[in-house]
Scaffold this active site. Sequence first.
Site, short mmCIF file in Angstrom:
data_model
loop_
_atom_site.label_atom_id
_atom_site.label_comp_id
_atom_site.label_asym_id
_atom_site.label_seq_id
_atom_site.Cartn_x
_atom_site.Cartn_y
_atom_site.Cartn_z
CG HIS A 208 -0.11 0.18 2.53
ND1 HIS A 208 0.57 -0.88 3.11
CD2 HIS A 208 0.14 1.25 3.32
CE1 HIS A 208 1.19 -0.46 4.19
NE2 HIS A 208 0.97 0.83 4.35
CG ASP A 210 1.91 4.91 4.87
OD1 ASP A 210 1.33 3.81 4.71
OD2 ASP A 210 2.96 5.04 5.54
CG HIS A 265 5.19 0.96 2.68
ND1 HIS A 265 4.61 2.11 2.15
CD2 HIS A 265 4.65 0.81 3.90
CE1 HIS A 265 3.78 2.62 3.03
NE2 HIS A 265 3.77 1.85 4.10
NE ARG A 275 8.35 -4.66 10.61
CZ ARG A 275 9.40 -3.90 10.28
NH1 ARG A 275 10.62 -4.38 10.37
NH2 ARG A 275 9.21 -2.66 9.86
C1 LIG Z 1 -7.64 -0.94 4.00
C2 LIG Z 1 -7.43 0.18 4.66
C3 LIG Z 1 -6.66 0.28 5.94
C4 LIG Z 1 -6.31 1.77 5.97
C5 LIG Z 1 -7.63 2.36 5.49
C6 LIG Z 1 -7.86 1.54 4.22
O1 LIG Z 1 -9.19 1.55 3.76
C7 LIG Z 1 -6.91 2.09 3.13
C8 LIG Z 1 -5.69 2.81 3.75
C9 LIG Z 1 -5.14 2.05 4.97
C10 LIG Z 1 -4.09 2.84 5.75
C11 LIG Z 1 -2.63 2.56 5.35
C12 LIG Z 1 -1.69 3.44 6.18
C13 LIG Z 1 -2.06 3.45 7.67
O2 LIG Z 1 -1.66 2.21 8.27
C14 LIG Z 1 -3.59 3.63 7.88
C15 LIG Z 1 -3.94 3.85 9.36
C16 LIG Z 1 -4.07 4.75 7.02
O3 LIG Z 1 -4.21 5.92 7.32
O4 LIG Z 1 -4.37 4.27 5.76
C17 LIG Z 1 -4.30 2.46 7.20
C18 LIG Z 1 -5.84 2.37 7.31
C19 LIG Z 1 -6.28 1.51 8.52
O5 LIG Z 1 -5.59 0.54 8.89
O6 LIG Z 1 -7.36 1.80 9.03
O1 LIG Z 2 4.72 -2.26 10.41
C1 LIG Z 2 5.46 -1.82 9.54
O2 LIG Z 2 6.67 -2.00 9.57
C2 LIG Z 2 4.86 -1.02 8.40
C3 LIG Z 2 3.36 -0.98 8.48
C4 LIG Z 2 2.74 0.02 7.59
O3 LIG Z 2 3.20 0.27 6.51
C5 LIG Z 2 1.54 0.74 8.06
O4 LIG Z 2 1.08 0.47 9.18
O5 LIG Z 2 1.04 1.59 7.31
FE LIG Z 3 2.25 2.00 5.57
#
Ligand SMILES: C=C1C[C@]23C[C@@]1(O)CC[C@H]2[C@@]12CC[C@H](O)[C@@](C)(C(=O)O1)[C@H]2[C@@H]3C(=O)O
Ligand SMILES: O=C(O)CCC(=O)C(=O)O
Ligand SMILES: [Fe+2]
Length: 335
Positions: A208, A210, A265, A275
Amino acid sequence: MVDGSKPVIEQSSYVDHSRPSGSALSSHEIPVVDLSKPDSKSLIIKACEECGFFKVVNHGVPLDSISRLEEEAVKFFSLPLPEKERAGPPDPFGYGNKKIGCNGDVGWVEYLLLTIDPNFDSDKLPSVFNENPEKFRSALGDYTSAVRDMACEILELMADGLRIQQRDIFSKLLMDEQSDSVFRLNHYPPCPELQSYDDRNMIGFGEHTDPQIISVLRSNNTSGLQISMKDGTWVSVPPDQNSFFINVGDSLQVMTNGRFRSVRHRVLANSSKSRLSMIYFGGPPLSEKIAPLPCLMKGKESLYKEFTWFEYKKSAYTTRLADNRLEHFQRVAAS
Ligand SMILES: C=C1C[C@]23C[C@@]1(O)CC[C@H]2[C@@]12CC[C@H](O)[C@@](C)(C(=O)O1)[C@H]2[C@@H]3C(=O)O
Ligand SMILES: O=C(O)CCC(=O)C(=O)O
Ligand SMILES: [Fe+2]
């Protein structure tokens, strides 16, 4: 899972071998920035353009604030599952296990997602911290403010390096009282079953980008994190518990009109070691308009439509982890 249940083996939990895959490349391929050196600014710009990712050394974050929070995290993840579940589900904040987001993504991970609110109220902490919420709150507060300050220093070096007059153009968004920043603790337990699936890698956290402006990641010394290069090759990031890793997020890619690259990543599960990672996601206030900065356009066309962070976030939460969330906000090039 952490309490002895078997890993769920699902298609989406495995690495897609149709893409060029994770030959373990050496650490010198990951850009390293020494924040105490005068060349840090130009190295940051180069890393953001080429990779969207770099490692930071001599960061100035007190080691004691890292170890105090790590200790609290280890304590939390060592609790019996039913107790951790009292801090869930993550809707959007709280404890989660295997399920990531609410659109069907799964990984070999358990986590705690928290909001970063400067007026943080201990009473709002998951009830599981009630025994000593103050200790957790102070460890979290000290860590996130030190890491946010470092992120702001880096964002100011970026603005300088891009020759933007207003040095705090990015950092002010993280310092805003209304900044929508998030903090995440991820725990990837060892996955011994992996050994019997030779040649297959179990996904800890699926690929994904961020969504925010910048992410600051620190992990223990267990490997697993990989970044995707421009040619689609996955590169393993050697772990380093004394350093931080910076990700350019989607919002910064948009504000720089694609000059900086929001890095794709993922994390692979490990068969023998657990981890633990802590990630600060620096985001703007919900009402903030995100668009390419006019001072960076210089006659070029804008690649993105303007949107508010609220609109982007709302749309992001309807997507799967691996989706290209910016697609929806891209401008169709005029011919
Ligand atoms: C599948 C998902 C988890 C996420 C919200 C989403 O719909 C798409 C973006 C995902 C992500 C990736 C980065 C971060 O870990 C996170 C907190 C964010 O802001 O976007 C997660 C979201 C999540 O885990 O709720
Ligand atoms: O846990 C990690 O090392 C990366 C996880 C990550 O990419 C995320 O939480 O968005
Ligand atoms: Fe991430």
